[in-house]
Design an enzyme around this catalytic site. Structure first.
Site, short mmCIF file in Angstrom:
data_model
loop_
_atom_site.label_atom_id
_atom_site.label_comp_id
_atom_site.label_asym_id
_atom_site.label_seq_id
_atom_site.Cartn_x
_atom_site.Cartn_y
_atom_site.Cartn_z
N GLU A 65 28.16 66.02 45.45
CA GLU A 65 29.38 65.47 44.84
C GLU A 65 29.18 65.20 43.35
OE1 GLU A 65 29.71 61.89 47.15
OE2 GLU A 65 30.43 62.92 48.94
N PRO A 66 28.84 66.22 42.58
CA PRO A 66 28.58 65.98 41.15
C PRO A 66 29.88 65.75 40.38
CG PRO A 66 28.54 68.33 41.58
CD PRO A 66 28.75 67.65 42.93
N GLY A 67 29.87 64.79 39.49
CA GLY A 67 31.02 64.54 38.63
C GLY A 67 30.61 64.69 37.18
N CYS A 69 42.93 44.18 19.44
CA CYS A 69 42.51 42.85 19.02
C CYS A 69 41.53 42.24 20.02
CB CYS A 69 43.74 41.96 18.86
SG CYS A 69 43.35 40.38 18.19
N GLU A 70 40.39 42.90 20.19
CA GLU A 70 39.30 42.38 21.03
C GLU A 70 38.03 42.87 20.38
OE1 GLU A 70 39.22 42.92 25.21
OE2 GLU A 70 41.39 42.95 25.39
C1 LIG Z 1 31.30 58.42 41.54
C2 LIG Z 1 30.89 59.17 42.73
C3 LIG Z 1 30.36 60.45 42.61
C4 LIG Z 1 30.13 61.13 41.28
O1 LIG Z 1 29.17 60.52 40.51
P1 LIG Z 1 28.64 61.23 39.15
O2 LIG Z 1 27.68 60.28 38.60
O3 LIG Z 1 29.83 61.41 38.28
O4 LIG Z 1 28.03 62.52 39.56
C5 LIG Z 1 30.02 61.12 43.77
N1 LIG Z 1 30.20 60.57 45.00
C6 LIG Z 1 30.71 59.32 45.15
C7 LIG Z 1 30.88 58.77 46.52
C8 LIG Z 1 31.07 58.59 44.02
O5 LIG Z 1 31.56 57.35 44.17
#
Ligand SMILES: *Cc1c(COP(=O)(O)O)cnc(C)c1O
Length: 423
Positions: free
Chosen positions: A278-280, A348-349
């Site tokens: 699950e790479p983001g 304004c913070e």
């Molecule tokens: C946020 C998240 C990701 C992605 O994380 P990255 O650091 O962006 O790769 C994958 N799986 C789950 C369950 C997440 O909450």
């Protein structure tokens, strides 16, 4: 590697000068590179395949950058989607990502969201707790379905990174313990409306060291083997996301090749399992920049210099929220001697400060700067705080670009509100 580079004195995204986009669409604005998104996905996938992990499901974490054009770019290459809300499932579907490549994660899925995911036919619902398991079973029963579930397990490892994005310790809210996992898995296997497929973990984000991954994945493999020893069927092993990226101020973290080789090593000989990832951030971060224009240069008599931009913490919250570092570059390159500046937004913070005492070349009002590595957790976390219209987004493809989320007009921004009838 990414496709942002200086050519002829101008910072480009692929073959498009960033100043052209700033002039045509205005600032602040996010700009993404199609070639970089594609490259990052393919490098990650190919590394896993080469490491002997079969045909993994790479479910891109939608929350990192949820623009439908970004999702479609990745989906066209075969990516799936890791989603954490009905809205994200709907985005994935809008990007033509088929349901059998959609993973539904998250600690607080509501009854309505679970029903939507089941009716959609998502590939797996990652169950995070026993109460959630009961709710999924109940909703699946009402719909007359068998819910494909994967247990998110908390491997209880410390993954470093920022405390707000570490998720893999027992004290965090995510996932069931190993002991619970075995009991719940066995119970679910006998339930008419549950179909347990496997186990999952996700230990945090911006992890720049392979050791915590290796510790967690070794434990996950042990869990798969322990469940199988009980006679349970385990066909899926979801290893989450979390691989970090270089934000320019630190030594480069391990890349996808080293990560994949480690996974291959840990999982060697484990058969009949489909891996999911699950790479983001590692896909999207370095595929995007935030462009902002200098509004004022304000010099205090005692010598402190403030560069006031037209972008603010509502457009890019990472520095305020996570003390994150972003490289800041002028889009017109110069070799003038840098001076120390505090780079701030107009809100304004005091938290609306992108960086303090950063050496930057002298800049003047009207000049455009780029916040590098802003493609993940940038636009996706933006808000209208201070009634600033939601920041727009552009996707570049070679020498062309498209506005993939337009800047709302003030009328559009106000149209969402209905004054109370008694006012
Ligand atoms: C946020 C998240 C990701 C992605 O994380 P990255 O650091 O962006 O790769 C994958 N799986 C789950 C369950 C997440 O909450």
């Amino acid at each position: 590697m990414n496709h942002f580079e200086v050519r002829g004195g101008e910072l480009h995204c692929e073959d498009t000068p960033l100043s052209r986009i700033a002039d045509a669409v205005g600032t602040p604005i996010y700009v993404y590179s199609r070639a970089t998104l594609e490259r990052h996905y393919l490098v990650f996938r190919d590394a896993l395949v080469e490491a002997g992990l079969g045909d993994p499901l790479i479910a891109y974490a939608v929350k990192a950058n949820s623009n439908v054009s970004v999702l479609r770019t990745l989906g066209n290459l075969g990516a799936g989607a890791d989603t954490v809300s009905e809205g994200e499932i709907r985005r994935a579907l809008a990007a033509s990502i088929p349901p059998d490549r959609i993973v539904f994660s998250g600690v607080g899925k509501t009854r309505g969201e679970i029903a939507f995911a089941l009716r959609t036919g998502v590939s797996e619902i990652n169950v995070e707790s026993e109460p959630e398991l009961k709710l999924v079973a109940q909703v699946a029963g009402e719909l007359g379905l068998r819910a494909p579930i994967v247990f998110r397990v908390n491997p209880d490892v410390a993954a470093g990174g920022h405390a707000k994005i570490a998720t893999g310790k027992a004290e965090n809210k995510f996932g069931v313990s190993f002991a619970e996992a075995a009991r719940l898995y066995a119970n679910a296997s006998n339930h008419p409306h549950l179909k347990p497929l496997g186990v999952a973990c996700h230990i945090g984000s911006q992890i720049t060291d392979l050791a915590p991954f290796e510790a967690a994945f070794t434990r996950m493999r042990g869990l798969v083997e322990a469940l199988r020893a009980e006679g349970l069927t385990v066909e899926r092993l979801d290893l989450g996301g979390g691989l970090g990226v270089p934000y320019f101020n630190r030594p480069d973290p391990p890349g996808p090749a080293e990560y994949a080789a480690m996974v291959g090593r840990v999982m060697a000989g484990l058969t009949d399992v489909r891996f999911a990832f699950e790479p983001g951030r590692v896909i999207a971060a370095n595929a995007g920049v935030l462009l902002a224009r200098v509004v004022h240069l304000h010099e205090r008599p005692e010598g402190r210099r403030f560069l006031v931009l037209d972008a603010a913490m509502n457009d890019l919250i990472r520095p305020a929220m996570y003390d994150a570092f972003h490289d800041i570059r002028p889009v017109r390159a110069t070799d003038a001697i840098p001076v120390l500046c505090d780079v701030v937004g107009p809100i304004c913070e005091t938290g609306d400060t992108f960086t303090r005492e950063r050496p930057l070349p002298p800049l003047n009002p009207g000049d455009v700067v780029a916040f590098m590595s802003a493609g993940a957790y940038g636009a996706a976390m933006a808000s209208e705080y201070n009634s600033r219209p939601l920041v727009p987004e552009v996707l570049v493809d070679g020498d062309r670009f498209a506005v993939i989320r337009k800047r709302p007009t003030y009328d559009e921004m106000l149209a969402a509100e209905t004054p109370a009838e008694w006012l």
